[in-house]
Design a protein around this motif. Sequence first.
Motif, short mmCIF file in Angstrom:
data_model
loop_
_atom_site.label_atom_id
_atom_site.label_comp_id
_atom_site.label_asym_id
_atom_site.label_seq_id
_atom_site.Cartn_x
_atom_site.Cartn_y
_atom_site.Cartn_z
N PRO A 37 -16.32 3.11 12.34
CA PRO A 37 -15.87 4.50 12.27
C PRO A 37 -14.70 4.71 11.29
O PRO A 37 -14.63 5.74 10.63
N ILE A 38 -13.80 3.73 11.19
CA ILE A 38 -12.66 3.86 10.28
C ILE A 38 -13.15 3.84 8.83
O ILE A 38 -12.77 4.69 8.01
N LYS A 39 -14.01 2.89 8.52
CA LYS A 39 -14.52 2.78 7.15
C LYS A 39 -15.32 4.02 6.77
O LYS A 39 -15.21 4.54 5.65
N LYS A 40 -16.13 4.51 7.71
CA LYS A 40 -16.94 5.69 7.46
C LYS A 40 -16.06 6.92 7.22
O LYS A 40 -16.34 7.74 6.32
N TYR A 41 -15.00 7.05 7.99
CA TYR A 41 -14.09 8.19 7.84
C TYR A 41 -13.46 8.22 6.45
O TYR A 41 -13.45 9.26 5.78
N TRP A 72 0.81 -1.20 0.00
CA TRP A 72 0.00 0.00 0.00
C TRP A 72 0.86 1.27 0.00
O TRP A 72 0.88 2.04 0.97
N PRO A 73 1.57 1.49 -1.11
CA PRO A 73 2.39 2.70 -1.19
C PRO A 73 1.58 3.98 -1.05
O PRO A 73 2.09 4.99 -0.57
N LYS A 74 0.30 3.94 -1.45
CA LYS A 74 -0.59 5.08 -1.20
C LYS A 74 -1.34 4.79 0.09
O LYS A 74 -2.24 3.96 0.14
N LEU A 75 -0.96 5.46 1.16
CA LEU A 75 -1.46 5.13 2.49
C LEU A 75 -2.98 5.26 2.62
O LEU A 75 -3.61 4.49 3.35
N SER A 76 -3.57 6.19 1.90
CA SER A 76 -5.02 6.38 2.02
C SER A 76 -5.82 5.22 1.43
O SER A 76 -7.02 5.12 1.66
N SER A 77 -5.14 4.35 0.67
CA SER A 77 -5.83 3.18 0.10
C SER A 77 -5.72 1.96 0.99
O SER A 77 -6.27 0.90 0.68
N ALA A 82 -14.51 6.67 3.74
CA ALA A 82 -15.55 6.82 2.71
C ALA A 82 -15.87 8.31 2.52
O ALA A 82 -16.01 8.79 1.39
N ALA A 83 -15.97 9.04 3.63
CA ALA A 83 -16.24 10.48 3.57
C ALA A 83 -15.07 11.22 2.94
O ALA A 83 -15.26 12.17 2.16
N LEU A 84 -13.86 10.76 3.24
CA LEU A 84 -12.65 11.38 2.69
C LEU A 84 -12.60 11.24 1.18
O LEU A 84 -12.26 12.18 0.45
N SER A 85 -12.94 10.04 0.68
CA SER A 85 -12.88 9.78 -0.76
C SER A 85 -13.95 10.59 -1.49
O SER A 85 -13.77 11.00 -2.64
N LYS A 86 -15.10 10.87 -0.84
CA LYS A 86 -16.16 11.66 -1.47
C LYS A 86 -15.71 13.11 -1.66
O LYS A 86 -16.05 13.75 -2.65
N LYS A 87 -14.94 13.62 -0.70
CA LYS A 87 -14.44 15.00 -0.79
C LYS A 87 -13.50 15.18 -1.97
O LYS A 87 -13.42 16.23 -2.58
N LYS A 88 -12.80 14.08 -2.30
CA LYS A 88 -11.85 14.15 -3.42
C LYS A 88 -12.58 14.06 -4.74
O LYS A 88 -12.13 14.49 -5.75
#
Length: 330
Positions: free
Chosen positions: A318-322, A286-291, A324-330
């Motif tokens: 809570p981790i999955k929800k966080y 997982w070189p891209k940490l957000s993935s 998921a919300a982060l990816s929507k902002k992008k």
Amino acid sequence: MFKKREIVLAALILLVVTAIAACVHEDNKEALKKPAASKTAQPQWIIPDTNALANSDDGKLIKYGRSLVVNTSYYFGPKGVIAHKSNGMNCQNCHLNAGTKLFGNNFSLTATGYPRFKDRSGTVETIVKKVEDCFERSLNGSKIDSTSREMKAFVAYLEWIGKNVKKGTKPAGSGIEEPPFLKRAADTAKGRIVFVAKCQVCHGKDGQGLFNPARTAYTYPPLWGEYSYNIGASIYRLSKFAGYIRNNMPYGTDYKSRKLTDEETWDVAAFVNSQPHPFKDISADWPKLSSKPYDQPFGPYADTLFSANQRKYGPFGPIKKYYAALSKKK
């Protein structure tokens, strides 16, 4: 006299109308409770029959691939007739019924799912890479020759078993089902109780499994220790292991007749994965940490909100929800 009859009749009509209205109201309430039927139902996986294969070169190669999945240790275990490349487990110990069991970590999507980009490696991977990963992670061994007849047989079988799946579709029962999350962390102490009651009869009280009479492969695989899967295996992630247990364990379980509650499933998965497993260097994963998956128990992470313990045992909601919300902002 007639007036009394009219009053009684009117009262009866009122009662009937009221009863009908109440029934309609209840039916509407029930309809609101029930989710709407999916407009696009998942297709059924039509599993091809190995016995129907022609006795051709291609047919023989596919059958050999199936034999490698079922009897991996015979060919590549510590006493392997070809080479010693694995810990003694068979691919079938994780991919049940030669990778054909519904929700049994099956191969339904392998043929149409590769080549594809995978976040874990950060690269486009092939079926060959998938097989290599299984040897290096789940079988805690080393790669086999990518140009060998054995690798060609693995690939031929994996492509053939998923040949009836259309690209872009996901048949019902594919892979491993994600189990419902708990609102608490999975409990290893409770999991130990489940293991003793439901699992050790096959896997042994020390979790080291049971060899076949010839001691060339495991009838029941080890769940931890030197000969088990290492920390780089997908099944070391708790959601993967809990999902696998939920629809397959104890022996004889399937998705239609589960024998453990969801709490027991998560807890026993936590207990098993809390035991010692072989080390593997996964620092490049997982070189891209957000993935990185919500239940990957090893850092670094793209956030500092959740502890390593929560990443391993939950609660995961809570981790999955966080993210998921982060990816929507992008």
